[in-house]
Design a protein around this motif. Sequence first.
Motif, PDB file in Angstrom:
ATOM      1  N   PHE A 149       1.876   1.747  -3.706  1.00  0.00           N
ATOM      2  CA  PHE A 149       0.442   2.392  -4.280  1.00  0.00           C
ATOM      3  C   PHE A 149       0.211   3.649  -3.879  1.00  0.00           C
ATOM      4  O   PHE A 149       0.009   4.397  -4.945  1.00  0.00           O
ATOM      5  CB  PHE A 149      -0.603   1.531  -3.826  1.00  0.00           C
ATOM      6  CG  PHE A 149      -1.915   1.717  -4.281  1.00  0.00           C
ATOM      7  CD1 PHE A 149      -2.121   2.112  -5.787  1.00  0.00           C
ATOM      8  CD2 PHE A 149      -3.158   1.756  -3.265  1.00  0.00           C
ATOM      9  CE1 PHE A 149      -3.199   2.523  -6.201  1.00  0.00           C
ATOM     10  CE2 PHE A 149      -4.478   2.143  -4.353  1.00  0.00           C
ATOM     11  CZ  PHE A 149      -4.398   2.323  -5.603  1.00  0.00           C
ATOM     12  N   GLU A 194      -4.127  -2.877  -8.135  1.00  0.00           N
ATOM     13  CA  GLU A 194      -3.757  -1.471  -8.288  1.00  0.00           C
ATOM     14  C   GLU A 194      -3.248  -1.378 -10.102  1.00  0.00           C
ATOM     15  O   GLU A 194      -2.540  -2.059 -10.341  1.00  0.00           O
ATOM     16  CB  GLU A 194      -2.566  -1.063  -7.283  1.00  0.00           C
ATOM     17  CG  GLU A 194      -2.987  -1.331  -5.953  1.00  0.00           C
ATOM     18  CD  GLU A 194      -1.902  -1.669  -4.939  1.00  0.00           C
ATOM     19  OE1 GLU A 194      -0.749  -1.665  -5.290  1.00  0.00           O
ATOM     20  OE2 GLU A 194      -2.084  -1.642  -3.781  1.00  0.00           O
ATOM     21  N   LYS A 242       0.883  -1.298  -0.003  1.00  0.00           N
ATOM     22  CA  LYS A 242      -0.025  -0.024  -0.086  1.00  0.00           C
ATOM     23  C   LYS A 242       0.736   1.267   0.014  1.00  0.00           C
ATOM     24  O   LYS A 242       0.418   2.148  -0.401  1.00  0.00           O
ATOM     25  CB  LYS A 242      -0.892   0.110   1.270  1.00  0.00           C
ATOM     26  CG  LYS A 242      -1.934  -1.151   1.026  1.00  0.00           C
ATOM     27  CD  LYS A 242      -2.900  -0.848  -0.148  1.00  0.00           C
ATOM     28  CE  LYS A 242      -4.060  -1.747  -0.148  1.00  0.00           C
ATOM     29  NZ  LYS A 242      -4.660  -1.798  -1.527  1.00  0.00           N
ATOM     30  N   ASN A 246       0.152   6.646  -6.615  1.00  0.00           N
ATOM     31  CA  ASN A 246      -0.959   7.575  -6.723  1.00  0.00           C
ATOM     32  C   ASN A 246      -0.944   9.044  -6.798  1.00  0.00           C
ATOM     33  O   ASN A 246      -1.379   9.999  -7.307  1.00  0.00           O
ATOM     34  CB  ASN A 246      -1.990   7.292  -5.642  1.00  0.00           C
ATOM     35  CG  ASN A 246      -2.797   6.017  -5.709  1.00  0.00           C
ATOM     36  OD1 ASN A 246      -2.653   5.545  -6.984  1.00  0.00           O
ATOM     37  ND2 ASN A 246      -3.096   5.376  -4.753  1.00  0.00           N
ATOM     38  N   HIS A 282      -7.501   2.326  -7.514  1.00  0.00           N
ATOM     39  CA  HIS A 282      -7.660   1.054  -6.366  1.00  0.00           C
ATOM     40  C   HIS A 282      -8.611   0.157  -7.207  1.00  0.00           C
ATOM     41  O   HIS A 282      -9.780   0.209  -7.035  1.00  0.00           O
ATOM     42  CB  HIS A 282      -7.814   1.580  -5.329  1.00  0.00           C
ATOM     43  CG  HIS A 282      -8.130   0.414  -4.236  1.00  0.00           C
ATOM     44  ND1 HIS A 282      -8.834   0.558  -3.202  1.00  0.00           N
ATOM     45  CD2 HIS A 282      -7.422  -0.710  -4.366  1.00  0.00           C
ATOM     46  CE1 HIS A 282      -8.564  -0.496  -2.341  1.00  0.00           C
ATOM     47  NE2 HIS A 282      -7.732  -1.349  -3.063  1.00  0.00           N
TER      48      HIS A 282
END
Length: 525
Positions: A192, A246, A189, A196, A208
């Motif tokens: 990710f 993702e 995460k 982002n 997501h």
Amino acid sequence: MDAEEIQCSKIHYNLPIKELIGIAVEKEDGYIAKNGALCINTGKYTGRSPNDRFIVDSPSVHHHINWNKANMPMTMENFDRLCSKILDYIKEKEIYVFDGFAGADKDYRMPVRVINEFAYQNLFSQQMLIKAKEGELSDFKPEFTIIVVPDFKADPQVDGTNSEVFIVLNFDKKMVLIGGTKYCGEIKKSVFTVMNYLLPFKGVLPMHCSANVGQDGEVTLFFGLSGTGKTTLSADHDRRLIGDDEHGWTDKGVFNFEGGCYAKCINLSQENEPQIWNAIREGALLENVVIDSATGEPDYDDGRHTENTRAAFPVEHIDNSILEGVGGIPKTIIFLTADATGVLPPISKLTKEQAMYHFMSGYTSKLAGTERGIVDPKATFSTCFGSPFMLLRPQVYAKLLGEKIDKYDVKVFLVNTGWASGSYGIGSRMKLKYTRSMVRAAMNGQLDGVDYYIDPIFGLAIPKECPNVPNIVLNPPNTWYSIDEYYRKANNLAESFKSNFKQFKDVPEDILDAEPEKMPEDYIV
């Protein structure tokens, strides 16, 4: 940061999977289940720690970050102090380094170096990121370095954290520090979240979502928070999987950020989810799954450690997956929500404006185990179906989505995988076989020619029929024990939507028009 700059007792670079598994069994209390997967227990922390994630506040990022409870600032001074303590901590440690990429599209991928205190977490890093191909390691230069030290505990009074756990992103120094927790999900995460932040500046929509492609080459995206069914519904034996969590959307199509899958496996069964079941084999990692001591078999129904039991495995473990991790322009988008109130229809078709509204709202129910402290389902709004991982203002991501829906004439559906025939505690979860049938009908165009009626509160277009689904299931009020109680619950949820959306400023009127309208009280007995 170059690994060579780190002082420690021993550094292992890009060890083979089998060696990492052997070390985890020998030194880290790992256990090999009968199906060949490595099993570990993460102890105290079995889910993400949302109150312990920080962004280093600096002039380069300050005006871009959407500062809130999920995106909390940390000073550069506190970061430097914490980083220095970690580097001192690992001087006596044996560490494991993995070099790979986030992003399957070479035009947008990010070289990532993960430095792990534990071999099993290095295995996780290898499974979830994209491995470098032959020749790519000789001159590898990481754009971001992630240091993961689960046994290092922060001191909140000194380090500026909220607890012993910390996840700190520093965009100036291109580093992530993770400590105090053994939960592997914090690694993926964090990657990710970095993607982002960076990709919208390049005109790419980070998402997501999971993604798959049909035999006709048409791509479908599945948006939704953990526990809403992204992995389960995108792993379809009739379609090829691009990725389960993702992705980025460019003018060429979509690309997976990852090289693996991180699937929830509580109540996993071979009958309902054969692809995930079969993917959990040698080389896979199981987190907090109870193993039968007599047989060595995983007991996926036993949630004594957590409801958030997890399986990590490379995407090639999924039959019929697209190893390249790329696909064309999406033709269908599925928004998944696990509605604990049981009032949203199991499937409805959205206009572009409704899609923008529900994307910004990101309504769902947090399910047990996905975060610390969640025992029963809890209604929540998570912007872009991934608010904790979206650092920019929600309007940035929503604008990119709206532009792509318009440009490519994408169909958007809202699918409720949550409760039916009543709220949580009274009704029951929507049957997976019905949800699969509805999703397949949406993707295959079987809902294009049917009649729809408009929900009086949410304004959603609900199909009157769907192949392999009883018509009564499609209309929520028809399945409730009390129609008046249904409308009371629906009014309450509508008010929650409206209250949540007040946080967004400068939203176009056509999107605001997609807000639900409460049923007049005199209509309800």
